[in-house]
Scaffold this motif. Structure first.
Motif, PDB file in Angstrom:
ATOM      1  N   ILE A  93       0.837  -1.203   0.000  1.00  0.00           N
ATOM      2  CA  ILE A  93       0.000   0.000   0.000  1.00  0.00           C
ATOM      3  C   ILE A  93       0.865   1.243   0.000  1.00  0.00           C
ATOM      4  O   ILE A  93       0.640   2.196  -0.760  1.00  0.00           O
ATOM      5  N   GLY A 105       2.315   2.224  -3.252  1.00  0.00           N
ATOM      6  CA  GLY A 105       1.416   2.722  -4.284  1.00  0.00           C
ATOM      7  C   GLY A 105       0.810   1.654  -5.173  1.00  0.00           C
ATOM      8  O   GLY A 105       0.339   1.947  -6.274  1.00  0.00           O
ATOM      9  N   GLN A 106       0.802   0.396  -4.703  1.00  0.00           N
ATOM     10  CA  GLN A 106       0.214  -0.679  -5.497  1.00  0.00           C
ATOM     11  C   GLN A 106      -1.303  -0.498  -5.607  1.00  0.00           C
ATOM     12  O   GLN A 106      -1.961  -0.084  -4.656  1.00  0.00           O
ATOM     13  N   LYS A 107      -1.843  -0.833  -6.768  1.00  0.00           N
ATOM     14  CA  LYS A 107      -3.281  -0.715  -6.983  1.00  0.00           C
ATOM     15  C   LYS A 107      -4.033  -1.780  -6.200  1.00  0.00           C
ATOM     16  O   LYS A 107      -3.497  -2.826  -5.869  1.00  0.00           O
ATOM     17  N   ARG A 108      -5.295  -1.488  -5.934  1.00  0.00           N
ATOM     18  CA  ARG A 108      -6.097  -2.375  -5.094  1.00  0.00           C
ATOM     19  C   ARG A 108      -6.236  -3.769  -5.719  1.00  0.00           C
ATOM     20  O   ARG A 108      -6.220  -4.776  -5.020  1.00  0.00           O
ATOM     21  N   ALA A 109      -6.378  -3.813  -7.038  1.00  0.00           N
ATOM     22  CA  ALA A 109      -6.480  -5.110  -7.706  1.00  0.00           C
ATOM     23  C   ALA A 109      -5.219  -5.939  -7.492  1.00  0.00           C
ATOM     24  O   ALA A 109      -5.278  -7.159  -7.288  1.00  0.00           O
ATOM     25  N   SER A 110      -4.073  -5.267  -7.519  1.00  0.00           N
ATOM     26  CA  SER A 110      -2.800  -5.952  -7.293  1.00  0.00           C
ATOM     27  C   SER A 110      -2.699  -6.448  -5.854  1.00  0.00           C
ATOM     28  O   SER A 110      -2.167  -7.539  -5.604  1.00  0.00           O
TER      29      SER A 110
END
Length: 243
Positions: free
Chosen positions: A151, A154-159
């Protein structure tokens, strides 16, 4: 193979990863005391159940492989940055720039290793149920830290969801592989016994590191952290009723 045990480990991993994804503001002391509790529980179960088992099977050789496993875990930390024991060794602010591939690789190797004893046939009837408690407790801060770092990076929620789901499967799949392969060959069973000794060394490193590093600036032990440690040890002692 007890599928309920594997389900417990799976759900504990998912639950630990969901906390930073769902809870907007987490009290800073929560990870500290959760780590202390789960680390003490894992330590107690390792000493009371797993070490006697491998010494019974391997004799004095067990100690050699436990030491190797201890330092193997030290080597894995160069990849995972210490996420196995619920916090990373990255300087503050570097979480935004951490390369996820080495971290995930190192953490996945550890997760795979700790799944192998779950597929082992222990002669101590209390060992397996106790081990499940220890591993499940350990999975909570482990997955919590992994997703928190992602988090902050900056990882996307889907990832996040994809990584958490795949990571949660690693330990149960390792247990299934160990159980199935061990049932077909005595030779493989003997190899698994040595791997269990290696995992014990890793558990000892992780749990003792948690005692002295988690959430402290000078490795001090606050009375709240001591209470959390005693609570984890009490849970480990209670597993003796499974005997």
């Amino acid at each position: 193979m007890n599928w309920i045990f594997l389900l417990i480990v799976l759900l504990a991993t998912l639950g630990g990863g969901l906390i930073p994804m769902v809870v907007r503001k987490i009290h800073p002391n929560l990870p500290i005391y959760l780590l202390a509790f789960t680390g003490a529980c894992l330590f107690g179960i390792t000493v009371m159940h797993l070490i006697p088992e491998v010494y019974h099977e391997l004799g004095h050789q067990a100690g050699i492989y436990i030491v190797i496993g201890f330092f193997l875990q030290v080597a894995l930390q160069t990849l995972s940055h210490g996420a196995e024991h619920g916090h990373t060794h990255l300087p503050r602010g570097d979480h935004d720039h951490v390369h996820m591939t080495p971290l995930l690789f190192g953490l996945s190797i550890h997760a795979f290793m700790e799944g192998i004893p779950l597929g082992f046939q222990f002669k101590d009837h209390a060992a397996m149920s106790s081990l499940v408690i220890g591993v499940a407790a350990h999975k909570l801060p482990e997955a919590f830290t992994l997703i928190t770092v992602m988090i902050h990076g900056g990882q996307k929620r889907a990832s996040l969801w994809r990584t958490l789901f795949i990571f949660s499967l690693v330990t149960p799949l390792a247990a299934i592989l160990a159980a199935v392969s061990g049932s077909y060959s005595v030779y493989v069973t003997n190899i698994i016994t040595y791997i269990v000794a290696l995992v014990i060394g890793a558990f000892l490193h992780i749990s003792t590191t948690i005692f002295f590093e988690s959430g402290t600036k000078h490795h001090e032990l606050s009375y709240r952290k001591i209470i959390a440690i005693l609570g984890g040890l009490l849970l480990a002692f209670l597993t003796l009723i499974f005997e």
